[in-house]
Design a protein around this motif. Structure first.
Motif, PDB file in Angstrom:
ATOM      1  N   UNK A   9       8.341  20.147 -41.257  1.00  0.00           N
ATOM      2  CA  UNK A   9       7.932  20.954 -42.420  1.00  0.00           C
ATOM      3  C   UNK A   9       6.773  20.291 -43.165  1.00  0.00           C
ATOM      4  N   UNK A  10       6.822  18.976 -43.306  1.00  0.00           N
ATOM      5  CA  UNK A  10       5.724  18.264 -43.974  1.00  0.00           C
ATOM      6  C   UNK A  10       4.415  18.456 -43.209  1.00  0.00           C
ATOM      7  N   UNK A  11       4.510  18.357 -41.878  1.00  0.00           N
ATOM      8  CA  UNK A  11       3.317  18.575 -41.059  1.00  0.00           C
ATOM      9  C   UNK A  11       2.796  20.010 -41.221  1.00  0.00           C
ATOM     10  N   UNK A  12       3.700  20.971 -41.216  1.00  0.00           N
ATOM     11  CA  UNK A  12       3.294  22.373 -41.351  1.00  0.00           C
ATOM     12  C   UNK A  12       2.630  22.624 -42.697  1.00  0.00           C
ATOM     13  N   UNK A  13       3.176  22.013 -43.770  1.00  0.00           N
ATOM     14  CA  UNK A  13       2.594  22.186 -45.099  1.00  0.00           C
ATOM     15  C   UNK A  13       1.196  21.578 -45.155  1.00  0.00           C
ATOM     16  N   UNK A  14       1.040  20.405 -44.603  1.00  0.00           N
ATOM     17  CA  UNK A  14      -0.278  19.764 -44.607  1.00  0.00           C
ATOM     18  C   UNK A  14      -1.264  20.537 -43.743  1.00  0.00           C
ATOM     19  N   UNK A  15      -0.771  21.042 -42.606  1.00  0.00           N
ATOM     20  CA  UNK A  15      -1.643  21.843 -41.738  1.00  0.00           C
ATOM     21  C   UNK A  15      -2.106  23.114 -42.461  1.00  0.00           C
ATOM     22  N   UNK A  16      -1.227  23.721 -43.239  1.00  0.00           N
ATOM     23  CA  UNK A  16      -1.600  24.908 -44.024  1.00  0.00           C
ATOM     24  C   UNK A  16      -2.657  24.553 -45.062  1.00  0.00           C
ATOM     25  N   UNK A  17      -2.528  23.401 -45.688  1.00  0.00           N
ATOM     26  CA  UNK A  17      -3.529  22.955 -46.661  1.00  0.00           C
ATOM     27  C   UNK A  17      -4.888  22.778 -46.001  1.00  0.00           C
ATOM     28  N   UNK A  18      -4.889  22.196 -44.790  1.00  0.00           N
ATOM     29  CA  UNK A  18      -6.170  21.999 -44.095  1.00  0.00           C
ATOM     30  C   UNK A  18      -6.802  23.332 -43.707  1.00  0.00           C
ATOM     31  N   UNK A  19      -6.000  24.281 -43.288  1.00  0.00           N
ATOM     32  CA  UNK A  19      -6.555  25.565 -42.852  1.00  0.00           C
ATOM     33  C   UNK A  19      -7.038  26.419 -44.021  1.00  0.00           C
ATOM     34  N   UNK A  20      -6.355  26.302 -45.172  1.00  0.00           N
ATOM     35  CA  UNK A  20      -6.746  27.104 -46.342  1.00  0.00           C
ATOM     36  C   UNK A  20      -7.724  26.379 -47.255  1.00  0.00           C
ATOM     37  N   UNK A  21      -7.741  25.049 -47.173  1.00  0.00           N
ATOM     38  CA  UNK A  21      -8.592  24.262 -48.064  1.00  0.00           C
ATOM     39  C   UNK A  21      -8.024  24.125 -49.464  1.00  0.00           C
ATOM     40  N   UNK A  22      -6.771  24.557 -49.676  1.00  0.00           N
ATOM     41  CA  UNK A  22      -6.155  24.530 -51.010  1.00  0.00           C
ATOM     42  C   UNK A  22      -4.933  23.620 -51.007  1.00  0.00           C
ATOM     43  N   UNK A  23      -4.769  22.897 -52.122  1.00  0.00           N
ATOM     44  CA  UNK A  23      -3.585  22.057 -52.268  1.00  0.00           C
ATOM     45  C   UNK A  23      -2.342  22.894 -52.540  1.00  0.00           C
ATOM     46  N   UNK A  24      -2.531  23.999 -53.254  1.00  0.00           N
ATOM     47  CA  UNK A  24      -1.400  24.874 -53.595  1.00  0.00           C
ATOM     48  C   UNK A  24      -1.693  26.265 -53.056  1.00  0.00           C
ATOM     49  N   UNK A  25      -0.763  26.790 -52.297  1.00  0.00           N
ATOM     50  CA  UNK A  25      -0.918  28.122 -51.720  1.00  0.00           C
ATOM     51  C   UNK A  25       0.129  29.103 -52.242  1.00  0.00           C
ATOM     52  N   UNK A  26       1.135  28.582 -52.956  1.00  0.00           N
ATOM     53  CA  UNK A  26       2.172  29.421 -53.545  1.00  0.00           C
ATOM     54  C   UNK A  26       2.717  28.681 -54.767  1.00  0.00           C
ATOM     55  N   UNK A  27       3.299  29.401 -55.709  1.00  0.00           N
ATOM     56  CA  UNK A  27       3.788  28.741 -56.935  1.00  0.00           C
ATOM     57  C   UNK A  27       4.757  27.599 -56.678  1.00  0.00           C
ATOM     58  N   UNK A  28       5.548  27.703 -55.623  1.00  0.00           N
ATOM     59  CA  UNK A  28       6.537  26.654 -55.364  1.00  0.00           C
ATOM     60  C   UNK A  28       5.893  25.330 -54.964  1.00  0.00           C
ATOM     61  N   UNK A  29       4.630  25.360 -54.539  1.00  0.00           N
ATOM     62  CA  UNK A  29       3.959  24.107 -54.147  1.00  0.00           C
ATOM     63  C   UNK A  29       3.813  23.165 -55.329  1.00  0.00           C
ATOM     64  N   UNK A  30       3.394  23.723 -56.474  1.00  0.00           N
ATOM     65  CA  UNK A  30       3.247  22.941 -57.710  1.00  0.00           C
ATOM     66  C   UNK A  30       3.107  23.930 -58.866  1.00  0.00           C
ATOM     67  N   UNK A  31       4.200  24.315 -59.519  1.00  0.00           N
ATOM     68  CA  UNK A  31       4.146  25.352 -60.558  1.00  0.00           C
ATOM     69  C   UNK A  31       3.161  25.053 -61.685  1.00  0.00           C
ATOM     70  N   UNK A  32       3.064  23.804 -62.095  1.00  0.00           N
ATOM     71  CA  UNK A  32       2.168  23.457 -63.206  1.00  0.00           C
ATOM     72  C   UNK A  32       0.716  23.659 -62.796  1.00  0.00           C
ATOM     73  N   UNK A  33       0.352  23.174 -61.617  1.00  0.00           N
ATOM     74  CA  UNK A  33      -1.022  23.330 -61.140  1.00  0.00           C
ATOM     75  C   UNK A  33      -1.356  24.808 -60.943  1.00  0.00           C
ATOM     76  N   UNK A  34      -0.419  25.564 -60.381  1.00  0.00           N
ATOM     77  CA  UNK A  34      -0.659  26.994 -60.163  1.00  0.00           C
ATOM     78  C   UNK A  34      -0.908  27.701 -61.493  1.00  0.00           C
ATOM     79  N   UNK A  35      -0.123  27.375 -62.522  1.00  0.00           N
ATOM     80  CA  UNK A  35      -0.312  27.996 -63.831  1.00  0.00           C
ATOM     81  C   UNK A  35      -1.695  27.677 -64.391  1.00  0.00           C
ATOM     82  N   UNK A  36      -2.135  26.432 -64.252  1.00  0.00           N
ATOM     83  CA  UNK A  36      -3.452  26.051 -64.746  1.00  0.00           C
ATOM     84  C   UNK A  36      -4.560  26.735 -63.956  1.00  0.00           C
TER      85      UNK A  36
END
Length: 306
Positions: A21-48
């Motif tokens: 799962x950690x690998x899949x999450x990091x791979x998603x970040x590399x493909x999208x170029x974003x650290x957060x792709x859904x609110x559950x990734x980091x709610x505070x950052x997503x709100x900002x």
């Protein structure tokens, strides 16, 4: 606590799945170029990030409003510039006609040119921008000035057109035709204002000797043309000042947008080199967990009984 084979197996499988799962999450970040792709990734950052996106979208709309306002102001100023040219030419004709030595035919020729200047000024006063008439007040869908046998009439109103160019900040961008062309010249110094079209018609009548006017009345229009030209120049100065303000406001907004986007990028965009390094680390951990699991999950008696 007694450790059973089932407990070892479950722990190994759970750890392998977590590493995957950690690998899949990091791979998603590399493909999208974003650290957060859904609110559950980091709610505070997503709100900002959402707050920044809201501000950027609002500023984009204000930028469009300012561009439209500047276009309207520039179109109005350009039209008044053409009106100034018409008035200056009319004044030149008044100077020619006031010398008292021109024959009747020449005076009538001057009058004919003034008649054409009236038509030109009507066309200028009906200038449109983006399909809207700039001198009609808030009535922008129909031509505000019409000319018939009785003269030139104005069918617009005197209301302002206000553009919102910043939160809580509105600016009037129009000059209504009543103020620009119909209430201009104080002919008798009694506070009663006459329109530019009426002034041009008086010059025409004086040059051609019609409607009770004569050549001696031509010179009396010179000072009135000076008033009319000064009036138009004052309006042009006001419009130019507003246009300059729009340019400065747009430049300031561009700088603000750059700052907002840079800050938002720091919040949501990945550091590609760091993310790739993390992915390789996680990949190594995952492979190591598979290798360890292969040793822990030894064949059982059931495997030999198949």
């Amino acid at each position: 606590m007694r450790v059973t084979s089932r407990m070892l197996n479950n722990n190994v499988i759970r750890n392998i799945n977590r590493n995957l799962e950690n690998m899949a999450r990091t791979q998603e970040q590399m493909s999208s170029g974003k650290r957060v792709n859904r609110p559950s990734d980091d709610p505070i950052v997503v709100a900002r990030v959402l707050a920044f996106k809201t501000s950027i979208a609002a500023n984009d709309q204000y930028k469009k409003n300012m561009e439209d306002a500047k276009g309207w102001l520039d179109a109005s100023e350009s039209a008044l510039g053409m009106a100034t040219d018409v008035l200056q030419r009319a004044r030149e004709l008044a100077v020619y006609g006031s010398n008292g030595s021109m024959p009747k035919e020449s005076m009538e020729a001057l009058g004919a040119e003034v008649d054409q200047l009236i038509g030109e000024l009507v066309q200028t006063a009906n200038t449109s921008y983006g399909g809207r008439f700039v001198f009609g007040g808030s009535k922008t869908t129909s031509a505000p000035f019409t000319r018939d046998n009785s003269g030139v009439s104005y069918s617009g109103n005197t209301k302002d057109l206000n553009w919102e160019v910043a939160p809580g900040v509105s600016m009037s961008v129009n000059v209504n035709g009543e103020a620009a062309f119909m209430q201009v010249v104080d002919t008798n110094n009694d506070g009663k204002l006459e329109g530019i079209f009426s002034l041009l018609q008086e010059l025409h009548d004086a040059l051609t000797g019609t409607n009770g006017k004569s050549q001696s009345d031509v010179s009396g229009t010179l000072s009135q043309f000076d008033q009319a030209i000064d009036h138009i120049l004052n309006l042009r100065a006001t419009l130019g000042a507003k246009s300059n303000r729009m340019e400065m406001a747009m430049s300031r907004l561009d700088d603000t947008q750059i700052g907002l986007m840079q800050t938002m990028s720091k919040l949501e965009d990945i550091d590609l080199a760091e993310t790739v390094m993390n992915y390789k680390t996680q990949e190594n951990v995952y492979l190591a967990s598979l290798s360890t699991g292969a040793k822990v999950l030894q064949p059982s008696l059931i495997d030999y009984l198949r």
